[in-house]
Scaffold this motif. Structure first.
Motif, mmCIF file in Angstrom:
data_model
loop_
_atom_site.group_PDB
_atom_site.id
_atom_site.type_symbol
_atom_site.label_atom_id
_atom_site.label_comp_id
_atom_site.label_asym_id
_atom_site.label_seq_id
_atom_site.Cartn_x
_atom_site.Cartn_y
_atom_site.Cartn_z
ATOM 1 N N VAL A 4 -92.453 -110.041 15.058
ATOM 2 C CA VAL A 4 -91.837 -110.017 14.564
ATOM 3 C C VAL A 4 -90.325 -109.228 14.812
ATOM 4 C CG1 VAL A 4 -92.829 -110.959 12.485
ATOM 5 C CG2 VAL A 4 -92.786 -108.211 13.118
ATOM 6 N N GLU A 5 -88.967 -108.713 14.286
ATOM 7 C CA GLU A 5 -88.326 -107.768 13.948
ATOM 8 C C GLU A 5 -87.790 -106.775 13.756
ATOM 9 O OE1 GLU A 5 -82.959 -107.774 14.949
ATOM 10 O OE2 GLU A 5 -84.158 -109.098 16.316
ATOM 11 N N CYS A 6 -87.455 -105.591 13.633
ATOM 12 C CA CYS A 6 -88.229 -104.651 12.501
ATOM 13 C C CYS A 6 -86.602 -104.860 12.217
ATOM 14 C CB CYS A 6 -88.082 -102.952 14.008
ATOM 15 S SG CYS A 6 -87.938 -101.694 12.392
ATOM 16 N N PRO A 7 -86.754 -104.420 10.531
ATOM 17 C CA PRO A 7 -85.373 -104.995 9.945
ATOM 18 C C PRO A 7 -84.933 -103.265 9.707
ATOM 19 C CG PRO A 7 -87.538 -104.687 8.275
ATOM 20 C CD PRO A 7 -87.699 -104.034 9.438
ATOM 21 N N ILE A 40 -87.798 -101.221 17.114
ATOM 22 C CA ILE A 40 -88.197 -100.218 16.944
ATOM 23 C C ILE A 40 -87.532 -99.284 15.864
ATOM 24 C CG2 ILE A 40 -89.163 -98.630 18.098
ATOM 25 C CD1 ILE A 40 -90.819 -100.386 14.576
ATOM 26 N N GLN A 41 -86.359 -99.124 17.742
ATOM 27 C CA GLN A 41 -84.990 -98.155 16.984
ATOM 28 C C GLN A 41 -84.882 -98.438 16.320
ATOM 29 O OE1 GLN A 41 -85.372 -100.464 19.938
ATOM 30 N NE2 GLN A 41 -83.228 -101.620 19.276
ATOM 31 N N HIS A 42 -84.459 -99.103 14.806
ATOM 32 C CA HIS A 42 -83.868 -99.660 14.281
ATOM 33 C C HIS A 42 -84.110 -98.865 13.034
ATOM 34 C CE1 HIS A 42 -82.879 -104.154 14.545
ATOM 35 N NE2 HIS A 42 -82.665 -103.104 15.802
ATOM 36 N N LEU A 43 -85.330 -98.497 13.213
ATOM 37 C CA LEU A 43 -85.858 -97.099 11.773
ATOM 38 C C LEU A 43 -85.359 -95.902 12.527
ATOM 39 C CD1 LEU A 43 -89.310 -97.731 12.431
ATOM 40 C CD2 LEU A 43 -87.413 -98.498 10.567
ATOM 41 N N ASP A 44 -85.066 -95.559 13.742
ATOM 42 C CA ASP A 44 -84.323 -94.235 13.848
ATOM 43 C C ASP A 44 -83.149 -94.141 13.867
ATOM 44 O OD1 ASP A 44 -84.605 -90.916 14.934
ATOM 45 O OD2 ASP A 44 -83.073 -92.218 16.721
ATOM 46 N N ALA A 45 -82.055 -95.508 13.432
ATOM 47 C CA ALA A 45 -80.864 -95.335 13.371
ATOM 48 C C ALA A 45 -80.691 -95.178 12.338
ATOM 49 C CB ALA A 45 -80.810 -96.742 12.916
ATOM 50 N N GLN A 46 -81.414 -95.253 10.760
ATOM 51 C CA GLN A 46 -81.453 -94.938 9.055
ATOM 52 C C GLN A 46 -81.088 -93.475 8.759
ATOM 53 O OE1 GLN A 46 -80.450 -97.580 7.663
ATOM 54 N NE2 GLN A 46 -80.928 -98.117 9.145
ATOM 55 N N LYS A 47 -82.477 -93.455 9.635
ATOM 56 C CA LYS A 47 -82.535 -90.987 9.986
ATOM 57 C C LYS A 47 -82.633 -91.272 8.264
ATOM 58 C CE LYS A 47 -79.629 -90.205 14.193
ATOM 59 N NZ LYS A 47 -78.870 -89.537 14.703
ATOM 60 N N SER A 48 -83.726 -91.253 7.085
ATOM 61 C CA SER A 48 -82.795 -91.371 6.273
ATOM 62 C C SER A 48 -84.589 -90.676 5.815
ATOM 63 C CB SER A 48 -83.617 -92.145 5.509
ATOM 64 O OG SER A 48 -83.866 -93.504 5.890
ATOM 65 N N ARG A 103 -92.562 -93.392 6.244
ATOM 66 C CA ARG A 103 -93.403 -94.183 5.483
ATOM 67 C C ARG A 103 -93.113 -96.237 6.155
ATOM 68 N NH1 ARG A 103 -91.862 -97.821 0.661
ATOM 69 N NH2 ARG A 103 -94.041 -97.852 -0.345
ATOM 70 N N MET A 104 -92.196 -96.514 6.497
ATOM 71 C CA MET A 104 -93.353 -97.594 7.746
ATOM 72 C C MET A 104 -94.243 -97.616 9.028
ATOM 73 S SD MET A 104 -91.654 -101.076 8.370
ATOM 74 C CE MET A 104 -90.161 -101.253 8.083
ATOM 75 N N LEU A 105 -93.571 -96.202 9.293
ATOM 76 C CA LEU A 105 -95.032 -95.972 10.290
ATOM 77 C C LEU A 105 -96.884 -96.202 9.941
ATOM 78 C CD1 LEU A 105 -93.044 -93.955 12.949
ATOM 79 C CD2 LEU A 105 -93.722 -95.840 13.358
ATOM 80 N N ARG A 106 -97.171 -95.496 9.206
ATOM 81 C CA ARG A 106 -98.152 -94.796 8.289
ATOM 82 C C ARG A 106 -98.687 -96.841 7.480
ATOM 83 N NH1 ARG A 106 -96.114 -90.076 8.912
ATOM 84 N NH2 ARG A 106 -97.740 -88.622 8.834
ATOM 85 N N GLY A 123 -85.935 -95.003 19.906
ATOM 86 C CA GLY A 123 -86.696 -95.346 19.284
ATOM 87 C C GLY A 123 -88.112 -93.759 19.420
ATOM 88 N N ILE A 124 -88.407 -94.139 20.509
ATOM 89 C CA ILE A 124 -89.244 -92.798 20.640
ATOM 90 C C ILE A 124 -88.803 -91.938 19.854
ATOM 91 C CG2 ILE A 124 -90.337 -91.476 22.264
ATOM 92 C CD1 ILE A 124 -89.625 -92.130 24.296
ATOM 93 N N ALA A 125 -87.910 -91.727 18.934
ATOM 94 C CA ALA A 125 -87.072 -90.147 18.582
ATOM 95 C C ALA A 125 -88.180 -90.257 16.644
ATOM 96 C CB ALA A 125 -86.069 -90.202 18.260
#
Length: 507
Positions: free
Chosen positions: A171-174, A234-242, A247-250, A271-273
């Motif tokens: 799947v693609e990360c939202p 997965i770098q989409h998560l870092d783009a949010q910076k919120s 929470r998603m990783l856990r 995404g490593i960030a």
């Protein structure tokens, strides 16, 4: 309903896997030669097939080439091994004949949404990660590895209820970092794999909660004995910076902890960030492997990649073999596979559009200048940065593409039966003065210069020459050339030589 692969059980060499149907039903390529042979097996159209077709069919062939072209290398073997290890380790403790999945999901699913740190709940994790720059081939490598396994396997006549096993779900990360959306993407993918299921419709209601979807996801993971979930982009998560990325990783880790389902994260280096120096997260998502792919160096592997790519030239004639194509493509792509293929593909399109017989250096330069000029400044920065690196293995001297172009020009002159002794020295000078012309136009200009008679010069004093030159320059400044009549101004400037008739040289 999609056609299911009916399980064929092959006894495993590993005694720990004996009697486990979800393992014994999986194919496995045990050595690198077999895997490379699998990667190289495709239905790419050959050059001989392509040149018999009209241009619009050749364009379709290029699209297929872009989708299926692979150069087997150790990098894609590493990805395959990482996925296989995570998958088989996951299944080794999940035998459907021995476990009661209903009790397990009722007991554990509530833990999936807990914010508390569950990273120490179990000592071993099966999750893994693949990071690298965009266009380096991560998705291709992952898709190759997953394609070796059936999408869905039907198990029946066992000492348990019949079930459909889905080894891998990708799947693609939202983009908003939403766990609800991640679950929805998961349901959509299962519907694609199974063909006749309605999981998205059943579990994605307007008023459903996050825990409702997570509960449904956990049930389906166990129902279909899913072996690994691959989360791309997965770098989409870092783009949010919120802060939601933690929470998603856990949540991913809790899937691993409670359901025994490993997660593979795939993304760009940005995404490593998302780990943000969290040692526990880093350890857990690299437990079953961690790969970071950087731009490829200009080495033997890069040379083999370009040479293999050039086997599939769909132009009427083959490109000049005297030109160092791997070096030229490396200069413009800086070791990024997708960029190199993009240049190759667009060069074909231009050749088709302008009835060019083959790929030439000037055609490649035209691709960069006219079609890829937006990205070119970024690649120019990369080149300059590499030149400044102390241990950079690329030649420090500037690449003189005049040499490559001169080969084309010389070949054109030789075709016209002109001896190299005659045009020796003229090619380089003519190229320097007429850089905007293509090889054929340069050759024509040299031929014209060689065949034209030299003008007779009058014998005049040096002082008179200087005075007359100053008078001409003074008379032909733009101020003096300007007239109220635009057409008259144009003609004067044209005669003076400051207007270049580019249209007649347009390709």
């Amino acid at each position: 309903m999609n056609k299911l692969h009916e399980a064929v059980y092959v006894k495993s060499d590993n005694p720990d896997h004996e009697g486990n149907p979800v393992i014994e039903a999986l194919p496995r390529l045990n050595n690198i030669k077999d895997y490379f042979r699998y990667c190289a097996t495709n239905s790419i159209h050959t050059r001989e097939e392509a040149i018999e077709k009209p241009y619009h069919i050749r364009r379709d062939y290029l699209n297929q080439l872009q989708r299926d072209f692979v150069l087997p290398n150790y990098g894609i073997w590493d990805v395959y091994q990482m996925i296989v290890n995570a998958l088989f380790t996951s299944y080794s403790s999940r035998n459907p004949i021995k476990e009661n999945t209903t009790e397990k999901v009722i007991k554990d699913y509530r833990d999936l949404l807990q914010i508390r740190d569950l990273t120490t709940k179990v000592a071993v994790s099966n999750s893994c990660s693949l990071f690298g720059i965009s266009g380096i081939g991560k998705t291709t490598a992952v898709n190759l590895a997953t394609s070796t396994f059936p999408k869905a396997i039907l198990h029946k006549n066992l000492d348990c209820e019949n079930f459909i096993q889905i080894p891998i779900v990708k799947v693609e990360c939202p983009k908003d970092g939403s766990i609800k959306d991640l679950c929805r993407f998961f349901f959509i993918e299962l519907d694609k794999i199974l063909g006749d299921s309605t999981y998205e419709e059943d579990y994605c209601k307007k008023k459903d909660s996050e825990s409702d979807r997570v509960n449904a996801l956990s049930k389906l993971v166990l129902k279909h004995h899913i072996g690994i979930i691959i989360v791309d982009e997965i770098q989409h998560l870092d783009a949010q910076k919120s802060g939601g990325e933690k929470r998603m990783l856990r949540f991913f880790l809790n899937l691993d902890n409670t359901l025994g389902i490993p997660i593979m994260l795939v993304g760009t280096r940005d995404g490593i960030a998302i780990f943000k120096d969290d040692d526990k997260l880093i350890r857990r998502f690299t437990a079953s492997g961690f790969l970071e792919w950087n731009p490829k160096p200009e080495d033997g592997e890069w040379k083999r990649f370009i040479q293999r790519l050039f086997i599939y030239q769909y132009t009427n004639e083959k490109a000049d073999e005297n030109i160092d194509w791997p070096r030229l493509f490396y200069h413009y792509s800086q070791g990024i596979y997708s960029r190199a293929f993009q240049i190759f593909k667009i060069a074909h399109h231009l050749a088709f559009d302008y009835n060019k017989e083959k790929i030439t250096v000037s055609l490649i330069n035209q691709v960069i200048k006219e079609r890829l000029y937006i990205d070119e400044p970024l690649f120019e920065i990369k080149r300059k940065d590499k030149i400044n690196e102390r241990n950079y293995n690329f030649p420090l001297e500037e690449i003189d593409y005049t040499d490559y172009r001169s080969i084309e020009v010389k070949n054109k002159l030789v075709e016209k039966k002109i001896s190299s002794n005659i045009f020796k020295g003229k090619v380089t000078k003519t190229l320097e003065r007429n850089n905007e012309l293509n090889a054929q136009e340069i050759a024509d200009k040299i031929i014209l210069d060689l065949t034209s008679k030299p003008e007779k010069t009058k014998t005049v004093s040096k002082e008179k020459d200087i005075n007359e030159e100053e008078e001409v320059l003074a008379a032909n400044t733009f101020a003096n050339l300007f007239c109220e009549d635009k057409d008259e101004t144009y003609q004067k400037v044209k005669e003076f030589g400051d207007i270049f008739e580019f249209e007649k040289f347009r390709l």
